[in-house]
Design a protein around this motif. Structure first.
Motif, short mmCIF file in Angstrom:
data_model
loop_
_atom_site.label_atom_id
_atom_site.label_comp_id
_atom_site.label_asym_id
_atom_site.label_seq_id
_atom_site.Cartn_x
_atom_site.Cartn_y
_atom_site.Cartn_z
N GLU A 1 -9.41 -39.85 -40.94
CA GLU A 1 -7.99 -39.53 -40.72
C GLU A 1 -7.11 -38.93 -41.78
O GLU A 1 -6.06 -38.85 -41.73
CB GLU A 1 -7.30 -40.57 -39.98
N ARG B 1 -6.94 -34.19 -31.06
CA ARG B 1 -5.54 -34.28 -31.12
C ARG B 1 -4.73 -32.87 -30.62
O ARG B 1 -3.99 -32.81 -29.85
CB ARG B 1 -5.12 -34.57 -32.59
N ASP B 2 -5.49 -31.69 -31.04
CA ASP B 2 -5.11 -30.40 -30.84
C ASP B 2 -5.70 -29.99 -29.39
O ASP B 2 -5.08 -29.24 -28.51
CB ASP B 2 -5.51 -29.62 -31.86
N ASP C 1 -1.52 -40.23 -32.57
CA ASP C 1 -0.51 -39.81 -33.70
C ASP C 1 -0.35 -41.38 -34.55
O ASP C 1 0.58 -41.25 -35.04
CB ASP C 1 0.97 -39.34 -33.41
N ARG C 2 -1.07 -42.13 -34.16
CA ARG C 2 -0.87 -43.58 -34.99
C ARG C 2 -1.42 -43.68 -36.35
O ARG C 2 -2.39 -43.21 -36.63
CB ARG C 2 -1.51 -44.61 -34.14
N ARG D 1 -0.93 -34.53 -25.62
CA ARG D 1 -0.54 -35.46 -26.86
C ARG D 1 0.54 -36.34 -26.72
O ARG D 1 0.48 -37.56 -27.13
CB ARG D 1 -0.30 -34.22 -28.04
N LYS E 1 -8.95 -38.92 -32.35
CA LYS E 1 -7.92 -37.93 -32.92
C LYS E 1 -8.67 -36.42 -33.17
O LYS E 1 -7.97 -35.55 -33.48
CB LYS E 1 -7.69 -38.49 -34.51
#
Lengths: 174, 174
Positions: free
Chosen positions: A35, A159-160, A173-174, A166, A156
């Motif tokens: 991450e 994510r995109d 987003d954590r 999202r 993640k």
């Protein structure tokens, strides 16, 4: 929920199988990314749990149970797995975690801990006095925290790819 | 990580087994508590995933693939499982999730989706236009988000039991 040893064992026994079900056979495209700087990949999470099996939970419990003059725990190296996992595969780490955990759970069961023993204290180098009961509860919560962290780092990677969804996936987003 | 169908399938196929490894045989003392009003217990997470198998992912993919005049998805009921899981055990839900997921993964594989199809759009009632590729990526991230959520809600049962270690376990206060 109060700490009860049989309840704690239910989680401790399941953790290696949960990681195996999630990660067993996954390619590095899933297990290698993390991450960001100083964070854990799925692979790192496995190594971290293994390091805990070797150096943290049972060794600290032994220090408490011995009630010797110096009851201070060794400091825990949160990044030891970078060194220790080198050259290993996720499959090897899954096997190692399962084996070490089975041994440690057998040790814990074998102690047949009493309420009196669960209340004994050791000295955490930063947190101060802690009980055996708190140590064992932390072992359980630590397992579950790293299963959550592992799920999150995998999530993640998309994510995109999820596009506008999202906004509905706080885990990204954590 | 770009979306690739084979990578997505690797997670979709593993999710039911990961939940079974974690929750199979656990007593209600672990599976029933939630994180407060309008939050999910481990049991609720299972019902929520089952609802998604029935009403969300594959049905929405069909709407996109059909490219009919109205491509708007049905709204998703985030609390449908309160009704639908009533009277069932966690063991039953684990079986149901495994069965439905296996069927849905078989359907998805059977479609042999092309890049052209993955780029087709549907209309989300709130988010607007979304592609099939984004829908499938969201299915994966949603699985992993709920595995993280389930691990977290279990961990929180020991929020007090861990004593001063709470400071080192961010999962307990997330």
């Amino acid at each position: 929920m109060d700490f009860q040893l049989p309840r704690a064992l239910e989680i401790l026994e399941r953790t290696p199988a949960a990681f195996r079900a999630l990660l067993g056979g996954l390619p590095e495209a899933w297990t290698a990314p993390n991450e960001g700087p100083d964070t854990f990949s799925a692979f790192d999470n496995l190594g971290h749990l293994i390091h805990g099996e070797r150096t943290d939970w049972i060794p600290r419990a032994r220090i408490i149970l011995a009630q010797g003059q110096d009851r201070t725990f060794e400091r825990y190296d949160r990044f030891a797995q970078v060194r220790e996992s080198q050259g290993k595969t996720a499959a090897q780490l899954l096997d190692e975690l399962a084996r070490l955990r089975a041994e440690n759970v057998a040790t814990l069961r074998g102690w047949q801990l009493t309420e009196r023993e669960l209340a004994l204290e050791g000295l955490h180098p930063e947190l101060g006095p802690v009980t055996l009961r708190q140590l064992l509860a932390t072992w359980v919560a630590h397992d579950l925290g790293h299963l959550a962290q592992t799920s999150r780092v995998l999530a993640k990677q998309y994510r995109d790819a999820v596009g506008p969804w999202r906004a509905y996936l706080p885990v990204l987003d954590r």
